[in-house]
Design an enzyme around this catalytic site. Sequence first.
Site, short mmCIF file in Angstrom:
data_model
loop_
_atom_site.label_atom_id
_atom_site.label_comp_id
_atom_site.label_asym_id
_atom_site.label_seq_id
_atom_site.Cartn_x
_atom_site.Cartn_y
_atom_site.Cartn_z
N LYS A 93 0.82 -1.33 0.08
CA LYS A 93 0.11 -0.03 0.07
C LYS A 93 0.88 1.20 0.20
O LYS A 93 2.03 1.27 0.57
CB LYS A 93 -0.83 -0.08 1.17
CG LYS A 93 -1.96 1.10 1.36
CD LYS A 93 -2.74 0.99 2.54
CE LYS A 93 -3.91 1.99 2.48
NZ LYS A 93 -4.69 2.02 3.93
N SER A 128 -9.69 2.05 3.02
CA SER A 128 -8.92 2.78 1.93
C SER A 128 -7.93 1.87 1.32
O SER A 128 -7.34 2.64 0.38
CB SER A 128 -8.08 3.95 2.88
OG SER A 128 -7.27 3.32 3.62
N SER A 150 -10.06 0.03 7.20
CA SER A 150 -9.41 0.10 5.82
C SER A 150 -8.65 -1.30 5.46
O SER A 150 -8.36 -1.40 4.29
CB SER A 150 -8.36 1.19 5.80
OG SER A 150 -9.16 2.29 5.63
N1 GLN Z 1 -12.97 4.55 6.44
C1 GLN Z 1 -12.57 5.14 7.58
C2 GLN Z 1 -12.00 6.53 7.25
O1 GLN Z 1 -12.47 6.91 6.39
C3 GLN Z 1 -11.26 4.40 7.94
C4 GLN Z 1 -10.05 4.46 7.20
C5 GLN Z 1 -8.88 3.67 7.62
O2 GLN Z 1 -9.06 2.72 8.27
N2 GLN Z 1 -7.76 4.07 7.22
O3 GLN Z 1 -11.56 7.10 8.39
#
Ligand code: GLN
Length: 491
Positions: free
Chosen positions: A78, A158, A182
């Site tokens: 990532k 994400s 995420s």
């Molecule tokens: N969807 C959540 C956010 O937007 C979690 C994102 C993540 O775990 N990096 O904060």
Amino acid sequence: MTELTSLTIADARDGLTTKRFSASELAEAHLAAMEKARVLNAYVLETPDVARAMACESDRRIAAGKAGPLEGIPVAIKDMFCTKDVRTTACSHILDTFVPAYESTVTAQLWRDGAVLLGKTNNDEFAMGSSNETSFFGPVTSPWRRQGANTPLVPGGSSGGSAAAVAAGICLGATGTDTGGSIRQPAAFAGIVGVKPTYGRCSRWGTIAFASSLDQAGPFARSVRDAAILLRSMAGHDAKDTTSIDQPVPDYEAAIGKSVKGMKIGIPKEYRVGGMAAEIETLWAQGADWLKKAGADIVEVSLPHTRYALPAYYIVAPAEASSNLARYDGVRYGLRENGRDITDMYERTRASGFGAEVRRRIMIGTYVLSAGYYDAYYLRAQKVRTLIKKDFEDCFDKGVNAILTPATPSAAFGIGEKGGADPVEMYLNDVFTVTVNMAGLPGISVPGGLSSEGLPLGLQLIGRPFDEETLFSLGEVIEQAAGRFTPQAWW
Ligand code: GLN
């Protein structure tokens, strides 16, 4: 997928050690598959030269009888993990030319164990999102499609690029970061396994920070066993991260196939949120039934503060993000827009470097931390966080070994379908995952079945701190019962 790209990590490991194929052949098969799958936009940077050089080294070590535990395994990283001399952007314009001079601890450990870097994967900008639509490099398209339709779907976020890459067979495993879901949410959408380890299990050093008290790195893989293999290499104490915990890393793979007889599995009644889709309800009951058949005891538990988790998360995470992202000011990293004076330069750089969602988080975060609002919002959210953590502790104190929930409230949705008019609609995706980050616990998402439209659905297991092993044992039971899920290639 070809024969070599559809292998599990465990099978590839066997094939490499018995010399059925070489690390270079394995890398080439993946590089060719990546080229064919570019329409998915899963990678923001392919690194074929690095991959070839690393695979060649792997072949040398295998020949010399010095193979590491991940020798020759091609993986995707990532774009939140700093990779030395390889561009790392957090998928933000503000960092789109940043080439780190150092390697993150997690990736360094993967290379130490012999893994091969195929490239950097797409993600929501600074990991803020649930659909991989906020990336500066554009959205990722899921390799999955609804039955009989070709609407492009999101892979989740994400870590959408990593999840899509694993599902599409353009890497054997990948890394993700999970701040509020995420890893687990995109794993569920992509029909693969994703693990968010206990806070402190993996070092955060060299991982671009979003919300430091919540961020944790973890693996994506096509089987529970593969996820266990990857986590063993990624985890461990690191003196460079004071929040990493000095505890030995167990052989997670040894937990696969262990009996779960007599384990107490909690079903939290508060997760039965109003308007839950019938097929999610069915999947959850099915999951409980599989564990029961394997000898586990299913008990109802209560996590009374669940309904405050999402609002509290969306105060804590932006607050920490606003502080972490203050460092991107055009002085030390990446983008710089010229201005009349230094303040003007900061403002122009940040206005053009950050996308809409990141700017929204910075504004919310700055607001909740500002004098006069700090007690009303931030401090209060921290108190709620303590209560959420206590809910879980009370459950575990009663002898519960793990908690079973759905991973997401729905299957994957179409690109552009959610969050356009109302960002909160997107935030609701994390309703089942954020509590785990708030409490610092480990969680795993395992595919449990397909929706009526033929899309993967995931089950989440939440464990006691540092008891990832139990999650692997239970996850394996679900995987054995549910089977594995592979998208039909259309690309
Ligand atoms: N969807 C959540 C956010 O937007 C979690 C994102 C993540 O775990 N990096 O904060």
